[in-house]
Scaffold this motif. Sequence first.
Motif, PDB file in Angstrom:
ATOM      1  N   TYR A  10       4.315   5.478  -5.484  1.00  0.00           N
ATOM      2  CA  TYR A  10       4.254   5.527  -6.957  1.00  0.00           C
ATOM      3  C   TYR A  10       3.514   6.788  -7.563  1.00  0.00           C
ATOM      4  N   LEU A  11       2.275   6.462  -6.628  1.00  0.00           N
ATOM      5  CA  LEU A  11       1.190   7.637  -7.358  1.00  0.00           C
ATOM      6  C   LEU A  11       1.739   9.055  -7.067  1.00  0.00           C
ATOM      7  N   GLU A  12       2.244   9.273  -5.711  1.00  0.00           N
ATOM      8  CA  GLU A  12       2.556  10.654  -5.541  1.00  0.00           C
ATOM      9  C   GLU A  12       3.484  11.112  -6.550  1.00  0.00           C
ATOM     10  N   ALA A  13       4.536  10.165  -6.846  1.00  0.00           N
ATOM     11  CA  ALA A  13       5.479  10.696  -7.828  1.00  0.00           C
ATOM     12  C   ALA A  13       5.163  11.060  -9.111  1.00  0.00           C
ATOM     13  N   GLN A  14       3.924  10.179  -9.572  1.00  0.00           N
ATOM     14  CA  GLN A  14       3.183  10.304 -10.901  1.00  0.00           C
ATOM     15  C   GLN A  14       2.457  11.713 -10.736  1.00  0.00           C
ATOM     16  N   ASP A  15       1.858  11.981  -9.585  1.00  0.00           N
ATOM     17  CA  ASP A  15       0.893  13.164  -9.756  1.00  0.00           C
ATOM     18  C   ASP A  15       2.002  14.579  -9.342  1.00  0.00           C
ATOM     19  N   ARG A  16       3.053  14.199  -8.493  1.00  0.00           N
ATOM     20  CA  ARG A  16       3.614  15.530  -7.831  1.00  0.00           C
ATOM     21  C   ARG A  16       5.072  15.549  -7.762  1.00  0.00           C
ATOM     22  N   MET A  17       5.551  14.693  -8.703  1.00  0.00           N
ATOM     23  CA  MET A  17       7.167  14.644  -8.691  1.00  0.00           C
ATOM     24  C   MET A  17       7.903  15.982  -8.544  1.00  0.00           C
ATOM     25  N   TRP A  18       7.517  16.834  -9.433  1.00  0.00           N
ATOM     26  CA  TRP A  18       8.202  18.264  -9.304  1.00  0.00           C
ATOM     27  C   TRP A  18       8.182  18.872  -8.168  1.00  0.00           C
ATOM     28  N   TRP A  60      15.033   8.448  -5.395  1.00  0.00           N
ATOM     29  CA  TRP A  60      14.605   9.143  -3.981  1.00  0.00           C
ATOM     30  C   TRP A  60      15.238   8.261  -2.921  1.00  0.00           C
ATOM     31  N   SER A  61      15.296   8.871  -1.774  1.00  0.00           N
ATOM     32  CA  SER A  61      15.674   8.031  -0.411  1.00  0.00           C
ATOM     33  C   SER A  61      14.796   8.154   0.705  1.00  0.00           C
ATOM     34  N   GLU A  62      15.009   7.425   1.390  1.00  0.00           N
ATOM     35  CA  GLU A  62      14.462   7.249   2.920  1.00  0.00           C
ATOM     36  C   GLU A  62      14.568   8.761   3.504  1.00  0.00           C
ATOM     37  N   THR A  63      15.802   9.105   3.399  1.00  0.00           N
ATOM     38  CA  THR A  63      16.106  10.367   4.012  1.00  0.00           C
ATOM     39  C   THR A  63      15.626  11.613   3.453  1.00  0.00           C
ATOM     40  N   ASP A  64      15.165  11.556   2.137  1.00  0.00           N
ATOM     41  CA  ASP A  64      14.463  12.797   1.656  1.00  0.00           C
ATOM     42  C   ASP A  64      13.057  12.858   2.329  1.00  0.00           C
ATOM     43  N   SER A  65      12.397  11.679   2.346  1.00  0.00           N
ATOM     44  CA  SER A  65      11.179  11.713   3.190  1.00  0.00           C
ATOM     45  C   SER A  65      11.331  12.253   4.578  1.00  0.00           C
ATOM     46  N   LEU A  66      12.462  11.688   5.293  1.00  0.00           N
ATOM     47  CA  LEU A  66      12.593  12.259   6.496  1.00  0.00           C
ATOM     48  C   LEU A  66      12.690  13.885   6.682  1.00  0.00           C
ATOM     49  N   GLY A 100      10.287   3.350  -8.277  1.00  0.00           N
ATOM     50  CA  GLY A 100       9.434   2.684  -9.079  1.00  0.00           C
ATOM     51  C   GLY A 100       8.864   3.325 -10.415  1.00  0.00           C
ATOM     52  N   TRP A 101       8.173   4.470  -9.927  1.00  0.00           N
ATOM     53  CA  TRP A 101       7.848   5.317 -11.322  1.00  0.00           C
ATOM     54  C   TRP A 101       8.852   6.048 -11.947  1.00  0.00           C
ATOM     55  N   LEU A 102       9.885   6.584 -11.261  1.00  0.00           N
ATOM     56  CA  LEU A 102      11.020   7.266 -11.904  1.00  0.00           C
ATOM     57  C   LEU A 102      11.916   6.172 -12.726  1.00  0.00           C
ATOM     58  N   ALA A 157       0.849  -1.124  -0.015  1.00  0.00           N
ATOM     59  CA  ALA A 157       0.051   0.164  -0.127  1.00  0.00           C
ATOM     60  C   ALA A 157       0.848   1.481  -0.093  1.00  0.00           C
ATOM     61  N   PHE A 158       1.917   1.232   0.873  1.00  0.00           N
ATOM     62  CA  PHE A 158       2.677   2.636   0.816  1.00  0.00           C
ATOM     63  C   PHE A 158       3.763   2.622  -0.209  1.00  0.00           C
ATOM     64  N   TRP A 159       4.069   1.384  -0.657  1.00  0.00           N
ATOM     65  CA  TRP A 159       4.731   1.538  -2.254  1.00  0.00           C
ATOM     66  C   TRP A 159       3.747   2.023  -3.243  1.00  0.00           C
TER      67      TRP A 159
END
Length: 375
Positions: A12-20, A104-110, A82-84, A6-8
């Motif tokens: 994926y979908l947030e990158a598709q919609d909001r990558m920039w 993307w990395s885990e530390t980007d989200s953090l 995965g999307w990238l 689910a979080f994968w």
Amino acid sequence: KTVEAAFWAEGYLEAQDRMWQMETFRRSSRGEAGTLTGKSSRSSDRDRLRRGYTEEELRAMFDAGGARFRTIVAAYTRGVNGWLGEGRDLPPDYAKLEMTPRPWSETDSLAIGIAMARRFGEAGDAELTIAKVYDQLVKKTGEADAKKIVGDLLRRDDAAAPATMNDHLRKIPEKKGSRAAPGMSDEAYASYRAEVEEALASRAALGMPVYFGSNAWVAAPGKSTSGHAMLYGGPMMGFNAPSICNENHLVVEGPTPLNVAGMSFPGVPGVMIGWNESLAWTTTSGGADLVDVFTLDLNPENPEEYRYRGEWKTFEVVERELLVRGEGPETVRVYRSVHGPLVGDRDLKHHRAHALKMSFWKKEQGSFEGVLDLN
């Protein structure tokens, strides 16, 4: 079928919609906005580098989280990548700047989560402004009246505003031998405030939140026409396109079911404000005093040292790289004391510096994890 899947999918979908938007968020949060906007983000990036964390510190914070927290953030990260990795058309901003997104990395989200938590939850570092107001009052009214005015506006011990539920039982110790610490000189304060205003302006231009505040309330079942309790969450984050937040709904039908919906910050997994089948929750800026400012006396003979408990102590210096589009890299020497990082530059003329003591220093992943636990 699994929480991890689910979080994968969310990543994926947030990158598709909001990558920039995710790109601007991570670069701004890491002190790298200048790679996108050039000189206009210099003050913001310097502030992030000073008050923020290195990649190694972010990774250590991620590793300190619980197993579920690490699993969710890692799954979200794999979803973004995965999307990238599919080679789909990127937002046109990448081509305009002749750049491609790094993985993307885990530390980007953090880093994004920390930036958002500090924007809406960090408060209390107003001592420098208060000290400057006090200095102006002393010049106009004299020291005695200035103390009365400040004491009336900012009461040291206000019985009508308890800090905790049992505050009235707490004995406040007398402070012996203490003195009012000096604030910044006029020149240093003007430079500090100018940098703060420049930082806020550049973040606003990137779509990052720059103001503070929100609302939240709950109504008991007896107060609603439906007979159910009602929760209102009103984060005051402005109106932008794209919005600072994203609406999502995650469902897992399996041995570990999940049904959670609400809002998230692009780049950060999970639901920040929302509901599941057991409860609903919201967040609001409480305005707690979480940051103190310490005045440090610099060694006149060696400004790399400051006085601590009667002795000269050497600053911890972390060299970080400031990147500005169209220019060469600049090395920023980040000074840290036993209290925390310095705010503003050292005042070598007056042999003075000011450090921030943050109650949440290197602990923000705990709040991040707490929100995911609600999910």
